[in-house]
Design a protein around this motif. Structure first.
Motif, PDB file in Angstrom:
ATOM      1  N   SER A  21     -29.341 -22.711   1.498  1.00  0.00           N
ATOM      2  CA  SER A  21     -28.323 -22.863   2.107  1.00  0.00           C
ATOM      3  C   SER A  21     -27.781 -24.182   2.280  1.00  0.00           C
ATOM      4  CB  SER A  21     -28.782 -22.615   3.844  1.00  0.00           C
ATOM      5  OG  SER A  21     -27.899 -22.832   4.736  1.00  0.00           O
ATOM      6  N   VAL A  22     -26.505 -24.309   2.052  1.00  0.00           N
ATOM      7  CA  VAL A  22     -25.737 -25.454   1.622  1.00  0.00           C
ATOM      8  C   VAL A  22     -24.139 -25.423   2.221  1.00  0.00           C
ATOM      9  CG1 VAL A  22     -24.591 -26.965   0.047  1.00  0.00           C
ATOM     10  CG2 VAL A  22     -26.734 -25.668  -0.576  1.00  0.00           C
ATOM     11  N   GLU A  23     -24.100 -26.395   3.228  1.00  0.00           N
ATOM     12  CA  GLU A  23     -22.898 -26.203   3.951  1.00  0.00           C
ATOM     13  C   GLU A  23     -22.550 -24.887   4.800  1.00  0.00           C
ATOM     14  OE1 GLU A  23     -19.587 -28.059   1.789  1.00  0.00           O
ATOM     15  OE2 GLU A  23     -20.665 -29.858   1.318  1.00  0.00           O
ATOM     16  N   GLY A  24     -23.337 -24.279   5.336  1.00  0.00           N
ATOM     17  CA  GLY A  24     -23.449 -23.174   5.816  1.00  0.00           C
ATOM     18  C   GLY A  24     -23.280 -21.820   5.142  1.00  0.00           C
ATOM     19  N   ARG A  25     -23.375 -22.055   3.624  1.00  0.00           N
ATOM     20  CA  ARG A  25     -23.185 -21.032   2.999  1.00  0.00           C
ATOM     21  C   ARG A  25     -24.564 -20.601   2.327  1.00  0.00           C
ATOM     22  NH1 ARG A  25     -18.816 -23.949  -0.586  1.00  0.00           N
ATOM     23  NH2 ARG A  25     -17.288 -24.197   1.360  1.00  0.00           N
ATOM     24  N   SER A  26     -25.268 -19.305   2.277  1.00  0.00           N
ATOM     25  CA  SER A  26     -26.193 -19.023   1.546  1.00  0.00           C
ATOM     26  C   SER A  26     -25.991 -18.817   0.062  1.00  0.00           C
ATOM     27  CB  SER A  26     -26.798 -17.533   2.165  1.00  0.00           C
ATOM     28  OG  SER A  26     -28.079 -17.357   1.358  1.00  0.00           O
ATOM     29  N   ASP A  35     -31.066 -22.189 -18.197  1.00  0.00           N
ATOM     30  CA  ASP A  35     -29.622 -22.532 -17.867  1.00  0.00           C
ATOM     31  C   ASP A  35     -29.512 -22.242 -16.381  1.00  0.00           C
ATOM     32  OD1 ASP A  35     -28.788 -23.616 -20.164  1.00  0.00           O
ATOM     33  OD2 ASP A  35     -28.356 -21.496 -20.969  1.00  0.00           O
ATOM     34  N   PHE A  36     -29.046 -23.014 -15.406  1.00  0.00           N
ATOM     35  CA  PHE A  36     -29.045 -22.744 -14.007  1.00  0.00           C
ATOM     36  C   PHE A  36     -27.490 -22.053 -13.479  1.00  0.00           C
ATOM     37  CE2 PHE A  36     -32.681 -25.252 -14.579  1.00  0.00           C
ATOM     38  CZ  PHE A  36     -33.517 -24.488 -13.511  1.00  0.00           C
ATOM     39  N   PHE A  37     -27.281 -21.075 -12.757  1.00  0.00           N
ATOM     40  CA  PHE A  37     -26.086 -20.514 -12.220  1.00  0.00           C
ATOM     41  C   PHE A  37     -26.436 -20.193 -10.831  1.00  0.00           C
ATOM     42  CE2 PHE A  37     -26.372 -19.439 -16.592  1.00  0.00           C
ATOM     43  CZ  PHE A  37     -25.294 -19.829 -17.345  1.00  0.00           C
ATOM     44  N   ALA A  38     -25.261 -20.436 -10.314  1.00  0.00           N
ATOM     45  CA  ALA A  38     -25.222 -20.193  -8.718  1.00  0.00           C
ATOM     46  C   ALA A  38     -24.082 -19.380  -8.362  1.00  0.00           C
ATOM     47  CB  ALA A  38     -25.020 -21.464  -8.011  1.00  0.00           C
ATOM     48  N   ILE A  39     -24.573 -18.151  -7.377  1.00  0.00           N
ATOM     49  CA  ILE A  39     -23.636 -17.546  -6.658  1.00  0.00           C
ATOM     50  C   ILE A  39     -23.896 -17.268  -5.374  1.00  0.00           C
ATOM     51  CG2 ILE A  39     -23.264 -16.249  -8.928  1.00  0.00           C
ATOM     52  CD1 ILE A  39     -25.123 -14.068  -7.782  1.00  0.00           C
ATOM     53  N   ARG A  40     -22.786 -16.861  -4.587  1.00  0.00           N
ATOM     54  CA  ARG A  40     -22.686 -16.516  -3.091  1.00  0.00           C
ATOM     55  C   ARG A  40     -23.731 -15.618  -2.879  1.00  0.00           C
ATOM     56  NH1 ARG A  40     -19.026 -17.892   1.180  1.00  0.00           N
ATOM     57  NH2 ARG A  40     -20.372 -17.598   2.961  1.00  0.00           N
ATOM     58  N   ASN A  41     -24.617 -15.743  -1.976  1.00  0.00           N
ATOM     59  CA  ASN A  41     -25.509 -14.649  -1.526  1.00  0.00           C
ATOM     60  C   ASN A  41     -24.980 -13.754  -0.256  1.00  0.00           C
ATOM     61  OD1 ASN A  41     -27.993 -13.134  -1.199  1.00  0.00           O
ATOM     62  ND2 ASN A  41     -28.793 -14.447   0.306  1.00  0.00           N
ATOM     63  N   GLN A  42     -23.710 -13.172  -0.887  1.00  0.00           N
ATOM     64  CA  GLN A  42     -23.000 -12.287   0.086  1.00  0.00           C
ATOM     65  C   GLN A  42     -22.114 -11.335  -0.993  1.00  0.00           C
ATOM     66  OE1 GLN A  42     -20.357 -14.175   2.533  1.00  0.00           O
ATOM     67  NE2 GLN A  42     -20.195 -12.352   4.054  1.00  0.00           N
ATOM     68  N   GLU A  46     -19.838  -5.290   1.457  1.00  0.00           N
ATOM     69  CA  GLU A  46     -20.040  -5.110   2.654  1.00  0.00           C
ATOM     70  C   GLU A  46     -20.941  -6.142   3.178  1.00  0.00           C
ATOM     71  OE1 GLU A  46     -21.347  -1.155   4.248  1.00  0.00           O
ATOM     72  OE2 GLU A  46     -19.226  -0.317   3.743  1.00  0.00           O
ATOM     73  N   GLY A  47     -21.146  -7.422   2.489  1.00  0.00           N
ATOM     74  CA  GLY A  47     -21.809  -8.487   3.108  1.00  0.00           C
ATOM     75  C   GLY A  47     -23.308  -8.649   2.801  1.00  0.00           C
ATOM     76  N   GLY A  48     -23.555  -7.575   2.059  1.00  0.00           N
ATOM     77  CA  GLY A  48     -25.317  -7.952   1.948  1.00  0.00           C
ATOM     78  C   GLY A  48     -25.836  -8.779   1.130  1.00  0.00           C
ATOM     79  N   PRO A  49     -27.166  -8.886   1.339  1.00  0.00           N
ATOM     80  CA  PRO A  49     -27.739 -10.207   0.738  1.00  0.00           C
ATOM     81  C   PRO A  49     -27.829 -10.095  -0.777  1.00  0.00           C
ATOM     82  CG  PRO A  49     -29.358  -8.718   1.896  1.00  0.00           C
ATOM     83  CD  PRO A  49     -27.888  -8.497   2.009  1.00  0.00           C
ATOM     84  N   LEU A  50     -27.044 -10.256  -1.602  1.00  0.00           N
ATOM     85  CA  LEU A  50     -26.576  -9.891  -2.897  1.00  0.00           C
ATOM     86  C   LEU A  50     -27.886 -10.542  -3.758  1.00  0.00           C
ATOM     87  CD1 LEU A  50     -25.253  -8.719  -5.459  1.00  0.00           C
ATOM     88  CD2 LEU A  50     -23.839 -10.702  -5.518  1.00  0.00           C
ATOM     89  N   CYS A  51     -28.107 -11.884  -3.680  1.00  0.00           N
ATOM     90  CA  CYS A  51     -29.062 -12.528  -4.543  1.00  0.00           C
ATOM     91  C   CYS A  51     -30.423 -12.115  -4.077  1.00  0.00           C
ATOM     92  CB  CYS A  51     -28.897 -14.029  -4.264  1.00  0.00           C
ATOM     93  SG  CYS A  51     -27.595 -14.766  -4.689  1.00  0.00           S
ATOM     94  N   GLU A  52     -30.704 -11.198  -3.146  1.00  0.00           N
ATOM     95  CA  GLU A  52     -32.176 -10.702  -2.946  1.00  0.00           C
ATOM     96  C   GLU A  52     -32.498  -9.323  -3.518  1.00  0.00           C
ATOM     97  OE1 GLU A  52     -32.704 -10.533   1.462  1.00  0.00           O
ATOM     98  OE2 GLU A  52     -32.195 -12.276   1.697  1.00  0.00           O
ATOM     99  N   GLY A  53     -31.546  -8.887  -4.495  1.00  0.00           N
ATOM    100  CA  GLY A  53     -31.461  -7.721  -4.962  1.00  0.00           C
ATOM    101  C   GLY A  53     -32.005  -7.871  -6.145  1.00  0.00           C
ATOM    102  N   VAL A  54     -32.324  -6.647  -7.017  1.00  0.00           N
ATOM    103  CA  VAL A  54     -33.084  -6.641  -8.341  1.00  0.00           C
ATOM    104  C   VAL A  54     -32.364  -7.309  -9.109  1.00  0.00           C
ATOM    105  CG1 VAL A  54     -33.883  -5.053 -10.226  1.00  0.00           C
ATOM    106  CG2 VAL A  54     -34.266  -4.522  -7.576  1.00  0.00           C
ATOM    107  N   VAL A  55     -32.722  -8.005 -10.105  1.00  0.00           N
ATOM    108  CA  VAL A  55     -32.276  -8.693 -11.116  1.00  0.00           C
ATOM    109  C   VAL A  55     -32.719  -7.774 -12.544  1.00  0.00           C
ATOM    110  CG1 VAL A  55     -32.121 -10.751 -12.900  1.00  0.00           C
ATOM    111  CG2 VAL A  55     -32.253 -11.124 -10.190  1.00  0.00           C
TER     112      VAL A  55
END
Length: 165
Positions: A21-26, A35-42, A46-55
């Motif tokens: 959680s950074v500056e109010g964003r998951s 290599d590191f990549f960062a995406i919004r966890n939304q 419909e606003g689901g917790p995207l980053c908790e899904g299957v990779v």
């Protein structure tokens, strides 16, 4: 652009993720082969917790009956409705021209902290260059004992995953 340390490199092994959680964003931080990549966890659907899904990856077929599994570990699937997004670019694979998830720049930074103590025990020098003298200890009522410990220079190198917002 503000920088936020979100992990040490070893905290997120290849093929794994960490949700921060950074500056109010998951935000999901993914290690794809070092290599590191960062995406919004939304998920934009419909606003689901995207980053908790299957990779996973994608199945490709050039001719009937032939299948290739490509981009292994680079696609995240929303756990709510199975919408798929490329972790590297944030693009969707059902509507890549219009639908994407927010991505954030990441970098790896190395820090070194050094601590040095003299063998006489008279001063301690830290990364900031601060020195504590025996006179300060004398003034506080301490008395020097008959023994001295052998001391060594210590350096701590840390590789940090930094998120840029």
């Amino acid at each position: 652009m503000p920088k936020h340390v979100v992990a040490q490199v070893d905290d997120i092994p290849p093929g794994q993720r960490k949700i921060v959680s950074v500056e109010g964003r998951s935000i999901g931080v993914f290690n794809l082969g070092g290599d590191f990549f960062a995406i919004r966890n939304q998920c934009p659907h419909e606003g689901g917790p995207l980053c908790e899904g299957v990779v996973s990856g994608l199945v490709s077929s050039r001719t009937p009956g032939e299948y290739d599994y490509v981009r292994r570990g680079e696609i995240v699937r929303c756990p709510w409705h199975q919408w798929e997004f490329d972790i590297r670019s944030g693009r969707s694979w059902f509507d890549p021209a219009k639908t994407r998830v927010a991505t954030y720049e990441t970098s790896i930074e190395t820090t070194t902290a050094t601590s040095v103590e003299t063998t006489t025990g008279t001063s301690v020098e830290t990364e900031g260059g601060a020195t504590a003298c025996e006179a300060d200890l004398d003034a506080a009522g301490y008395q020097r004992g008959p023994y001295e410990a052998e001391t060594y220079r210590v350096e701590v190198d840390r590789r940090l995953v930094v998120l840029h917002l």
